[in-house]
Design an enzyme around this catalytic site. Sequence first.
Site, PDB file in Angstrom:
ATOM      1  N   CYS A   8     -22.113 -43.131  -7.398  1.00 35.44           N
ATOM      2  CA  CYS A   8     -20.923 -43.821  -7.403  1.00 35.44           C
ATOM      3  C   CYS A   8     -21.130 -45.474  -7.298  1.00 35.44           C
ATOM      4  O   CYS A   8     -20.129 -46.185  -7.620  1.00 35.44           O
ATOM      5  CB  CYS A   8     -20.077 -43.495  -6.425  1.00 35.44           C
ATOM      6  SG  CYS A   8     -19.489 -41.799  -6.409  1.00 35.44           S
TER       7      CYS A   8
ATOM      8  N   ASN B 299     -11.795 -39.666  -8.223  1.00 37.28           N
ATOM      9  CA  ASN B 299     -12.831 -40.198  -8.167  1.00 37.28           C
ATOM     10  C   ASN B 299     -14.003 -40.004  -9.429  1.00 37.28           C
ATOM     11  O   ASN B 299     -14.251 -39.020  -9.778  1.00 37.28           O
ATOM     12  CB  ASN B 299     -13.603 -39.711  -6.904  1.00 37.28           C
ATOM     13  CG  ASN B 299     -14.947 -40.410  -6.586  1.00 37.28           C
ATOM     14  OD1 ASN B 299     -15.540 -41.134  -7.423  1.00 37.28           O
ATOM     15  ND2 ASN B 299     -15.619 -40.306  -5.457  1.00 37.28           N
TER      16      ASN B 299
ATOM     17  N   HIS C 295     -14.910 -49.178  -5.391  1.00 36.96           N
ATOM     18  CA  HIS C 295     -15.064 -47.622  -6.150  1.00 36.96           C
ATOM     19  C   HIS C 295     -13.856 -46.880  -5.629  1.00 36.96           C
ATOM     20  O   HIS C 295     -13.545 -46.968  -4.550  1.00 36.96           O
ATOM     21  CB  HIS C 295     -16.516 -47.043  -5.580  1.00 36.96           C
ATOM     22  CG  HIS C 295     -16.433 -45.486  -5.958  1.00 36.96           C
ATOM     23  ND1 HIS C 295     -16.220 -45.153  -6.918  1.00 36.96           N
ATOM     24  CD2 HIS C 295     -16.743 -44.694  -4.950  1.00 36.96           C
ATOM     25  CE1 HIS C 295     -16.440 -43.718  -6.841  1.00 36.96           C
ATOM     26  NE2 HIS C 295     -16.741 -43.565  -5.707  1.00 36.96           N
TER      27      HIS C 295
HETATM   28  N1  ACO Z   1      -6.687 -28.658   0.537  1.00 42.40           N
HETATM   29  C1  ACO Z   1      -6.376 -28.026   1.744  1.00 42.40           C
HETATM   30  N2  ACO Z   1      -6.966 -27.953   2.815  1.00 42.40           N
HETATM   31  C2  ACO Z   1      -8.235 -28.702   3.051  1.00 42.40           C
HETATM   32  C3  ACO Z   1      -8.568 -29.035   1.538  1.00 42.40           C
HETATM   33  C4  ACO Z   1      -7.900 -29.165   0.411  1.00 42.40           C
HETATM   34  N3  ACO Z   1      -8.313 -29.414  -0.808  1.00 42.40           N
HETATM   35  N4  ACO Z   1     -10.053 -29.499   1.993  1.00 42.40           N
HETATM   36  C5  ACO Z   1     -10.038 -29.161   3.110  1.00 42.40           C
HETATM   37  N5  ACO Z   1      -9.208 -28.820   3.882  1.00 42.40           N
HETATM   38  C6  ACO Z   1      -9.057 -28.539   5.306  1.00 42.40           C
HETATM   39  C7  ACO Z   1     -10.105 -28.133   5.936  1.00 42.40           C
HETATM   40  O1  ACO Z   1     -10.444 -26.902   5.568  1.00 42.40           O
HETATM   41  C8  ACO Z   1      -9.857 -28.580   7.336  1.00 42.40           C
HETATM   42  O2  ACO Z   1      -9.097 -27.114   7.884  1.00 42.40           O
HETATM   43  P1  ACO Z   1      -9.624 -26.771   9.312  1.00 42.40           P
HETATM   44  O3  ACO Z   1      -8.672 -27.991  10.228  1.00 42.40           O
HETATM   45  O4  ACO Z   1      -8.371 -25.729   9.555  1.00 42.40           O
HETATM   46  O5  ACO Z   1     -10.863 -26.459   9.622  1.00 42.40           O
HETATM   47  C9  ACO Z   1      -8.746 -29.463   7.179  1.00 42.40           C
HETATM   48  O6  ACO Z   1      -8.271 -29.559   5.887  1.00 42.40           O
HETATM   49  C10 ACO Z   1      -9.502 -30.950   7.339  1.00 42.40           C
HETATM   50  O7  ACO Z   1     -10.647 -31.005   6.865  1.00 42.40           O
HETATM   51  P2  ACO Z   1     -11.524 -32.601   7.112  1.00 42.40           P
HETATM   52  O8  ACO Z   1     -12.781 -32.202   6.230  1.00 42.40           O
HETATM   53  O9  ACO Z   1     -11.623 -32.812   8.384  1.00 42.40           O
HETATM   54  O10 ACO Z   1     -10.434 -33.583   6.169  1.00 42.40           O
HETATM   55  P3  ACO Z   1     -10.634 -35.080   6.214  1.00 42.40           P
HETATM   56  O11 ACO Z   1      -9.546 -35.584   6.860  1.00 42.40           O
HETATM   57  O12 ACO Z   1     -12.164 -35.526   6.564  1.00 42.40           O
HETATM   58  O13 ACO Z   1     -10.483 -35.232   4.813  1.00 42.40           O
HETATM   59  C11 ACO Z   1     -11.852 -35.880   2.757  1.00 42.40           C
HETATM   60  C12 ACO Z   1     -11.780 -34.832   3.841  1.00 42.40           C
HETATM   61  C13 ACO Z   1     -10.577 -36.034   2.093  1.00 42.40           C
HETATM   62  C14 ACO Z   1     -13.008 -35.473   2.031  1.00 42.40           C
HETATM   63  C15 ACO Z   1     -12.467 -37.135   3.642  1.00 42.40           C
HETATM   64  O14 ACO Z   1     -13.562 -36.754   4.576  1.00 42.40           O
HETATM   65  C16 ACO Z   1     -13.012 -37.962   3.004  1.00 42.40           C
HETATM   66  O15 ACO Z   1     -12.334 -38.808   1.997  1.00 42.40           O
HETATM   67  N6  ACO Z   1     -14.401 -38.386   2.960  1.00 42.40           N
HETATM   68  C17 ACO Z   1     -14.889 -39.296   2.069  1.00 42.40           C
HETATM   69  C18 ACO Z   1     -15.523 -38.749   0.971  1.00 42.40           C
HETATM   70  C19 ACO Z   1     -15.434 -39.106  -0.421  1.00 42.40           C
HETATM   71  O16 ACO Z   1     -14.302 -39.741  -0.806  1.00 42.40           O
HETATM   72  N7  ACO Z   1     -16.295 -38.920  -1.088  1.00 42.40           N
HETATM   73  C20 ACO Z   1     -16.193 -39.318  -2.586  1.00 42.40           C
HETATM   74  C21 ACO Z   1     -17.551 -39.048  -2.992  1.00 42.40           C
HETATM   75  S1  ACO Z   1     -18.371 -40.192  -2.258  1.00 42.40           S
HETATM   76  C22 ACO Z   1     -18.043 -41.606  -2.680  1.00 42.40           C
HETATM   77  O17 ACO Z   1     -17.876 -41.693  -3.842  1.00 42.40           O
HETATM   78  C23 ACO Z   1     -18.454 -42.648  -1.980  1.00 42.40           C
END
Ligand code: ACO
Length: 325
Positions: A119, A282, A252
Site C-alpha cells: 500500500c 482499499n 492511503h
Molecule cells: N463483519 C462483521 N463482523 C466482523 C467482520 C465483518 N466483516 N470482521 C470482523 N468481525 C467481527 C470479529 O469477528 C469480532 O467479533 P468478536 O468480537 O465476536 O470476536 C468483531 O467483529 C471485532 O473484530 P476486530 O478485529 O476486533 O475489529 P476491529 O475493530 O479491530 O476492526 C479492522 C477490524 C476494520 C480490520 C481494523 O482492525 C482495521 O481497520 N485495521 C487496520 C487494517 C487495515 O485497514 N488494513 C488495510 C490494509 S493495510 C493498509 O492498507 C495499511
Amino acid sequence: MSRYSRITGTGSYLPPRRLTNAELAAELASQGVETSDDWIVERTGIRARHFADPGVNSSDLGLEAARRALEAAGRQASEIDLIIVATSTPDMVFPSSAAILQHKLGVAGCPAFDVQAVCSGFVYALTVADAMIKTGTASRALVVGAEVFSRILDFKDRTTCVLFGDGAGAVVLEASDQPGILATDLHADGKHVGILCVPGHVSGGQVLGSPMLRMDGQAVFKLAVGVLEEAARAVLAKAGRTEADIDWLIPHQANIRIMQGTARKLKLPMDKVVVTVDQHGNTSAASIPLALDSAVRSGQIKKGDTLMLEGVGGGFTWGAVLLDF
Ligand code: ACO
C-alpha cells in the site's frame, strides 16, 4: 539552475462492477459468511468497492488511468521516458506489469519496471521517479498504481474480504525548474512481515503456501497511525514547512479511522483530507493516485496547492511525499 519534478497530469480508472456493502454482504451470505453494511461502515468507513472482471489485469486498469493522465498532461505516450508501476497484484510473476503496460501504450524503448511496496507502493514509485528526474536519468515519467486485490482475497475471511477493491491511478511527472516535489521520506521494517502478507509463492509448478491475503487488523491499525505521523513530520521538516502549509492530506485509503487518527495528530481538520475509501475501499498502491485524481477532477485540488501524500502497508512499509501541485 536546480532541476525538480512536477506533476503535470493525473488520471484514474475504476472497473465498472461496483458492489455496495449490502450487495457484497448478500453474496457472502450465500457462502455462509456473515457481515453487514453497518459493521463495515462503522469499523472502516467503506460503503462500496469496484471489482475487475475475470481476465482484466492490473496493466489493463493501469492503461486506462495512464491514458487519462497523459491526456491531462497534454502528452503522447511516445514522449514518456520512464514508466514505473506500483503493484502487489502484477499480471504475471514476470515480466513486470510496467513492461506489459508500456507495450499496451504502443511504445517501446524507455525503462519500465514495477515497484513492490504494497500500500506504500505509489509513494515509493513517486520517490524513485522524482530521484531519477532530479539526477537527469529521466525527464517525463509515467507513475502508476494499479491493483486487482480481489484476486488475492479469501472470501471466506470476513475480517479482510470486505476491505479491499480494484482500481488504478496515474500521474505524469516532468522535469521542471520549479518544484514540484519538495521532499520525500521512505521507510520499511521487515520484522512486521507476518501482520499483513500473502505468504504463498510459486515453486515447481505449484503455489506453495496460501495465495490469499491475511492480516492482523489491530496490529496494522496501531502501527499505521504512528508511522504516518512520523513520515508527515519528516517531510515537513525536510522541506522547511509546517502542518499549516498543507492544503490537502491524501493518505492511503485503508480505513477512515486511520485517516482521522492521522489528521488529528497533525492537527488538520477532516475537510483538508481527501477521502475516497468510502467509494473505493482499499485499493492498495492505487489508492493515493485514485484519490488524487478524483480530488483534482472534482475541483477540490487546485494548481499551486501543497499536498501531503502518505502511504503505509505490508512490509511494513511507509512513507510520505510533500509537493506543490
Ligand atoms: N463483519 C462483521 N463482523 C466482523 C467482520 C465483518 N466483516 N470482521 C470482523 N468481525 C467481527 C470479529 O469477528 C469480532 O467479533 P468478536 O468480537 O465476536 O470476536 C468483531 O467483529 C471485532 O473484530 P476486530 O478485529 O476486533 O475489529 P476491529 O475493530 O479491530 O476492526 C479492522 C477490524 C476494520 C480490520 C481494523 O482492525 C482495521 O481497520 N485495521 C487496520 C487494517 C487495515 O485497514 N488494513 C488495510 C490494509 S493495510 C493498509 O492498507 C495499511
